[in-house]
Design a protein around this motif. Sequence first.
Motif, PDB file in Angstrom:
ATOM      1  N   HIS B 161       0.838  -1.185   0.000  1.00  0.00           N
ATOM      2  CA  HIS B 161       0.000   0.000   0.000  1.00  0.00           C
ATOM      3  C   HIS B 161       0.871   1.232   0.000  1.00  0.00           C
ATOM      4  O   HIS B 161       1.638   1.471   0.927  1.00  0.00           O
ATOM      5  CB  HIS B 161      -0.916  -0.036   1.224  1.00  0.00           C
ATOM      6  CG  HIS B 161      -1.643  -1.343   1.330  1.00  0.00           C
ATOM      7  ND1 HIS B 161      -2.602  -1.708   0.437  1.00  0.00           N
ATOM      8  CD2 HIS B 161      -1.506  -2.372   2.186  1.00  0.00           C
ATOM      9  CE1 HIS B 161      -3.053  -2.900   0.743  1.00  0.00           C
ATOM     10  NE2 HIS B 161      -2.397  -3.340   1.802  1.00  0.00           N
ATOM     11  N   MET B 171      -0.239   3.461  -8.168  1.00  0.00           N
ATOM     12  CA  MET B 171      -0.991   2.259  -7.819  1.00  0.00           C
ATOM     13  C   MET B 171      -2.443   2.369  -8.278  1.00  0.00           C
ATOM     14  O   MET B 171      -3.042   1.392  -8.720  1.00  0.00           O
ATOM     15  CB  MET B 171      -0.938   2.007  -6.304  1.00  0.00           C
ATOM     16  CG  MET B 171       0.442   1.691  -5.780  1.00  0.00           C
ATOM     17  SD  MET B 171       1.341   0.510  -6.788  1.00  0.00           S
ATOM     18  CE  MET B 171       0.709  -1.024  -6.139  1.00  0.00           C
ATOM     19  N   LEU B 172      -3.005   3.567  -8.191  1.00  0.00           N
ATOM     20  CA  LEU B 172      -4.366   3.770  -8.695  1.00  0.00           C
ATOM     21  C   LEU B 172      -4.407   3.510 -10.199  1.00  0.00           C
ATOM     22  O   LEU B 172      -5.326   2.874 -10.708  1.00  0.00           O
ATOM     23  CB  LEU B 172      -4.823   5.203  -8.419  1.00  0.00           C
ATOM     24  CG  LEU B 172      -5.307   5.474  -7.014  1.00  0.00           C
ATOM     25  CD1 LEU B 172      -5.430   6.959  -6.783  1.00  0.00           C
ATOM     26  CD2 LEU B 172      -6.654   4.808  -6.801  1.00  0.00           C
ATOM     27  N   ARG B 174      -2.664   1.504 -11.809  1.00  0.00           N
ATOM     28  CA  ARG B 174      -2.644   0.064 -12.080  1.00  0.00           C
ATOM     29  C   ARG B 174      -4.002  -0.575 -11.871  1.00  0.00           C
ATOM     30  O   ARG B 174      -4.312  -1.590 -12.472  1.00  0.00           O
ATOM     31  CB  ARG B 174      -1.597  -0.617 -11.205  1.00  0.00           C
ATOM     32  CG  ARG B 174      -0.205  -0.269 -11.678  1.00  0.00           C
ATOM     33  CD  ARG B 174       0.841  -1.016 -10.937  1.00  0.00           C
ATOM     34  NE  ARG B 174       0.562  -2.441 -10.928  1.00  0.00           N
ATOM     35  CZ  ARG B 174       1.391  -3.327 -10.414  1.00  0.00           C
ATOM     36  NH1 ARG B 174       2.518  -2.938  -9.905  1.00  0.00           N
ATOM     37  NH2 ARG B 174       1.086  -4.594 -10.422  1.00  0.00           N
ATOM     38  N   LYS B 175      -4.809  -0.011 -10.967  1.00  0.00           N
ATOM     39  CA  LYS B 175      -6.149  -0.561 -10.769  1.00  0.00           C
ATOM     40  C   LYS B 175      -7.070  -0.190 -11.935  1.00  0.00           C
ATOM     41  O   LYS B 175      -8.100  -0.808 -12.141  1.00  0.00           O
ATOM     42  CB  LYS B 175      -6.746  -0.051  -9.455  1.00  0.00           C
ATOM     43  CG  LYS B 175      -6.332  -0.861  -8.253  1.00  0.00           C
ATOM     44  CD  LYS B 175      -6.991  -2.230  -8.239  1.00  0.00           C
ATOM     45  CE  LYS B 175      -6.457  -3.069  -7.097  1.00  0.00           C
ATOM     46  NZ  LYS B 175      -6.880  -4.462  -7.146  1.00  0.00           N
ATOM     47  N   ILE B 176      -6.693   0.852 -12.668  1.00  0.00           N
ATOM     48  CA  ILE B 176      -7.509   1.231 -13.817  1.00  0.00           C
ATOM     49  C   ILE B 176      -7.036   0.497 -15.064  1.00  0.00           C
ATOM     50  O   ILE B 176      -7.820  -0.123 -15.775  1.00  0.00           O
ATOM     51  CB  ILE B 176      -7.459   2.759 -14.028  1.00  0.00           C
ATOM     52  CG1 ILE B 176      -8.104   3.461 -12.839  1.00  0.00           C
ATOM     53  CG2 ILE B 176      -8.165   3.144 -15.323  1.00  0.00           C
ATOM     54  CD1 ILE B 176      -7.891   4.950 -12.808  1.00  0.00           C
ATOM     55  N   PHE B 177      -5.736   0.535 -15.314  1.00  0.00           N
ATOM     56  CA  PHE B 177      -5.215  -0.005 -16.567  1.00  0.00           C
ATOM     57  C   PHE B 177      -4.677  -1.416 -16.437  1.00  0.00           C
ATOM     58  O   PHE B 177      -4.334  -2.032 -17.438  1.00  0.00           O
ATOM     59  CB  PHE B 177      -4.084   0.897 -17.080  1.00  0.00           C
ATOM     60  CG  PHE B 177      -4.532   2.287 -17.389  1.00  0.00           C
ATOM     61  CD1 PHE B 177      -5.374   2.531 -18.456  1.00  0.00           C
ATOM     62  CD2 PHE B 177      -4.134   3.348 -16.606  1.00  0.00           C
ATOM     63  CE1 PHE B 177      -5.789   3.812 -18.738  1.00  0.00           C
ATOM     64  CE2 PHE B 177      -4.551   4.635 -16.891  1.00  0.00           C
ATOM     65  CZ  PHE B 177      -5.387   4.867 -17.948  1.00  0.00           C
ATOM     66  N   GLY B 178      -4.564  -1.913 -15.232  1.00  0.00           N
ATOM     67  CA  GLY B 178      -3.985  -3.242 -15.066  1.00  0.00           C
ATOM     68  C   GLY B 178      -2.476  -3.170 -15.175  1.00  0.00           C
ATOM     69  O   GLY B 178      -1.767  -3.304 -14.207  1.00  0.00           O
ATOM     70  N   PHE B 296     -11.224   9.073 -14.787  1.00  0.00           N
ATOM     71  CA  PHE B 296     -11.023   9.033 -13.343  1.00  0.00           C
ATOM     72  C   PHE B 296     -10.131  10.199 -12.938  1.00  0.00           C
ATOM     73  O   PHE B 296      -9.008  10.310 -13.409  1.00  0.00           O
ATOM     74  CB  PHE B 296     -10.391   7.697 -12.944  1.00  0.00           C
ATOM     75  CG  PHE B 296     -11.222   6.536 -13.368  1.00  0.00           C
ATOM     76  CD1 PHE B 296     -12.202   6.025 -12.536  1.00  0.00           C
ATOM     77  CD2 PHE B 296     -11.060   5.986 -14.629  1.00  0.00           C
ATOM     78  CE1 PHE B 296     -12.991   4.964 -12.942  1.00  0.00           C
ATOM     79  CE2 PHE B 296     -11.850   4.929 -15.044  1.00  0.00           C
ATOM     80  CZ  PHE B 296     -12.820   4.415 -14.199  1.00  0.00           C
ATOM     81  N   TYR B 298      -8.405  12.394  -9.917  1.00  0.00           N
ATOM     82  CA  TYR B 298      -8.008  12.434  -8.507  1.00  0.00           C
ATOM     83  C   TYR B 298      -7.285  13.747  -8.242  1.00  0.00           C
ATOM     84  O   TYR B 298      -6.381  14.117  -8.992  1.00  0.00           O
ATOM     85  CB  TYR B 298      -7.081  11.256  -8.174  1.00  0.00           C
ATOM     86  CG  TYR B 298      -7.839   9.986  -7.938  1.00  0.00           C
ATOM     87  CD1 TYR B 298      -8.371   9.274  -9.000  1.00  0.00           C
ATOM     88  CD2 TYR B 298      -8.072   9.518  -6.648  1.00  0.00           C
ATOM     89  CE1 TYR B 298      -9.098   8.121  -8.783  1.00  0.00           C
ATOM     90  CE2 TYR B 298      -8.797   8.368  -6.438  1.00  0.00           C
ATOM     91  CZ  TYR B 298      -9.306   7.672  -7.499  1.00  0.00           C
ATOM     92  OH  TYR B 298     -10.034   6.547  -7.289  1.00  0.00           O
ATOM     93  N   ASP B 302      -7.646  13.768  -2.523  1.00  0.00           N
ATOM     94  CA  ASP B 302      -8.023  12.359  -2.714  1.00  0.00           C
ATOM     95  C   ASP B 302      -6.822  11.465  -2.499  1.00  0.00           C
ATOM     96  O   ASP B 302      -6.897  10.413  -1.855  1.00  0.00           O
ATOM     97  CB  ASP B 302      -8.545  12.134  -4.138  1.00  0.00           C
ATOM     98  CG  ASP B 302      -9.782  12.952  -4.437  1.00  0.00           C
ATOM     99  OD1 ASP B 302     -10.512  13.242  -3.477  1.00  0.00           O
ATOM    100  OD2 ASP B 302      -9.989  13.301  -5.612  1.00  0.00           O
ATOM    101  N   VAL B 306      -5.991   8.497   0.239  1.00  0.00           N
ATOM    102  CA  VAL B 306      -5.532   7.141  -0.086  1.00  0.00           C
ATOM    103  C   VAL B 306      -4.329   6.781   0.777  1.00  0.00           C
ATOM    104  O   VAL B 306      -4.254   5.693   1.358  1.00  0.00           O
ATOM    105  CB  VAL B 306      -5.128   7.057  -1.582  1.00  0.00           C
ATOM    106  CG1 VAL B 306      -4.524   5.701  -1.894  1.00  0.00           C
ATOM    107  CG2 VAL B 306      -6.312   7.327  -2.473  1.00  0.00           C
ATOM    108  N   GLN B 309      -5.290   6.021   4.379  1.00  0.00           N
ATOM    109  CA  GLN B 309      -5.898   4.685   4.499  1.00  0.00           C
ATOM    110  C   GLN B 309      -4.844   3.597   4.388  1.00  0.00           C
ATOM    111  O   GLN B 309      -4.894   2.592   5.092  1.00  0.00           O
ATOM    112  CB  GLN B 309      -6.931   4.483   3.395  1.00  0.00           C
ATOM    113  CG  GLN B 309      -8.177   5.299   3.597  1.00  0.00           C
ATOM    114  CD  GLN B 309      -9.187   5.049   2.480  1.00  0.00           C
ATOM    115  OE1 GLN B 309      -9.040   4.139   1.680  1.00  0.00           O
ATOM    116  NE2 GLN B 309     -10.213   5.858   2.448  1.00  0.00           N
ATOM    117  N   ASN B 310      -3.879   3.806   3.485  1.00  0.00           N
ATOM    118  CA  ASN B 310      -2.847   2.796   3.303  1.00  0.00           C
ATOM    119  C   ASN B 310      -1.964   2.651   4.531  1.00  0.00           C
ATOM    120  O   ASN B 310      -1.517   1.564   4.856  1.00  0.00           O
ATOM    121  CB  ASN B 310      -1.997   3.148   2.083  1.00  0.00           C
ATOM    122  CG  ASN B 310      -2.744   2.886   0.806  1.00  0.00           C
ATOM    123  OD1 ASN B 310      -3.812   2.281   0.819  1.00  0.00           O
ATOM    124  ND2 ASN B 310      -2.199   3.336  -0.291  1.00  0.00           N
TER     125      ASN B 310
END
Lengths: 276, 431
Positions: B161, B171-172, B174-178, B296, B298, B302, B306, B309-310
């Motif tokens: 994280h 990292m965000l 990567r969650k969008i584009f893989g 998306f 940010y 924002d 993140v 939270q991490n």
Amino acid sequence: MSGLFLYPALLACLAAGALWLGFLLAQREWLCRAGVWVMGLSLVLLTLELAAVLFRAGRLPGANLGEALLLFAWALVAAFLFFYWRYPIKVLGALAAPLAAVAVSGSLILPSQTGTASPLLESFWLSIHIVLAVLGNAALTLAGLGSILYLIQERQLKGKRFGFFYHRLPSLEQLDALNYRCLTLGFPLLTGGIISGSLYAQYTLGRLWSWDPKEVLTLAAWLVYAVLLHERLAVGWRGRRAALLTLSGLVLLVVTFIGAHLWAAGYHSFSSFAQP
Amino acid sequence: MNLVLVGVNHKTAAVDLREKLVSLFPEPQAVYRRFLEAPEVQEAVYYLTCNRVEVLVATESPEPAVSCCQAWFAAHPEVPPERLRESLYVRRDREAVRHLFRVAASLDALVVGEPQILGQVKEAYRQAARCRATGPILNRLLHKTFSVAKRVRRETGIGDHAVSVSYAAVMLGRKIFGDLAGKTALLVGAGEMAELAVEHLKGQGVARLIVANRTLERAVTLARRFGGEAVSLEELEAQLLAPDIIISSTGAGDYLLTAEQVRAAMRRRKHRPLFLIDIAVPRDLDPRINDLDNVFLYNIDDLKEVVEQNRERRRAEAARAEGLVAEETAKFIDWLQTLAVYPTIISLREKAGRICEAELKKTWPHLGPLTPEQEQSLKILTQSVTQKLLHDPIIFLKRNHRRKRPHQELDLVRRLFNLDPDRQDEPGRQG
């Protein structure tokens, strides 16, 4: 005799579902691997059950909703394993395995055939129709399940809430690609199912299309998927909109699958297959 | 063999004290030479990071070794002894191993889970090895340390994280584009955070970088530095087709891009997803952009959210990592204790070898002429008799080292086989 392999298959589906839910919660790789093996076992058991029905009745199962659910469960598990092999999205199992378990238990609970089935069902061409339609339904169901995951993940990213699912679900790109692949496989199968059914109807009933409720609803679902596929290829629709369309197509398919059973009027209705 | 670890870290000592203590370790060659001159120190390694100064010593006599290390730290003229006493901690054996594992796995760090510390410990170990200050114990311990740190990283989410704003953005993505490999990034304006983000993006395989700036000259300079292409800010809207990721940090005051502009661009992009990061204050990008499909957006708050939270998540993962460290510590201590039996096993074998030789020498004259093969098989015969006889005692030693009183058992075996003939408390007295 009926359902010799059904209970073991149900257990396998439930076990696979439990393993994958465990994977979703605990993120342990071995749970996922075990889930695949147990799912493979359930495919073997379901295939044996199908073979048993085929041997006993001399026709593909599909004469009543219970048998149709069995066929669907088989197709779903097979399609899932196929997609898992090519494009592994691990958490999809947490949705697919329980759904297969529901289908198998439906086939266990629902009353089995009373009386003999219409000899029409023994036709080879009708079997082709049924198999294509069911495989298409299974692939499109997976597309729908993938769309649910997409919508969850998209909500997390848009809303900037990074909870339980954000870390566990794959990237949007992967989920969208799953949607596309399931669609490009499921849509031709569904189309083939409709065409083979029409040809068979032409051959036996003398007309291609009867405006029977199941036909109408399937056509509506087919149109939804056709629009989606066209827009995807031509305009590049994807993501949220594609997921929502996929889900609405799935709702139509579910209504067709279950609803046609309750609508006694059409000749696709299961009750019309049974002969007194 | 015992282990002793003496040092200070960011929790026990303020930065001014740590600085002074660091100056006690000027040059590795000289430091290690002086350490190894002390008779109680068999092996040593020390590491200095911005948050800690620690010395680890393998020794046969722990108490003098501790005093030796403490004396080393006390050598600084400007450090008052009472202050040092409050700050300096001493860890022995199991605690020392656990401490080292926790340091390398970044459990004892200021920001738990930051990976740099492992590299620093590795470098320190390399230096110590170059100065020949490490031996069998510390070599094994340090290698084990590195594998424990890797295991912690692999099996817990402690490093997953991102806790820096720029890495969180990656990292965000990567969650969008893989996969970010082959993607295109557009950098609007520049700044420390944007540059860090570019570094991370390049690390993830981003293929193409476009730099836009208010003046083209500045854009060209920046582009040269990052290895990208330069465009001027006026072209921004036209440039919306290529990039997958846009990092904006001009803080110009009004929006560089409105939702309408991005909506139009999305149609031309065939709805390829777009990830916008607005790290400027005031914001560069219209917040309504986030409402568009497949887009998306940010902003800096924002991303900070993140990161917060991490940090929470890392704390939770750290608890799991502690379990791993405890397990590995126990394994290492077991190994360390088996070491204690090896000198005894070696003496046993040597004694057996000596007996064989002596007895054979006595026997040769009685046997008359022998072929070399016969001589050889006679030797083998004596050796295998003694080996078979010693097999069970050796297994007993190796298996029983974890018992509650390993020293008594070791002592018993040594007395049983009379391995220390010069000892004062001779068996003759007892029997």
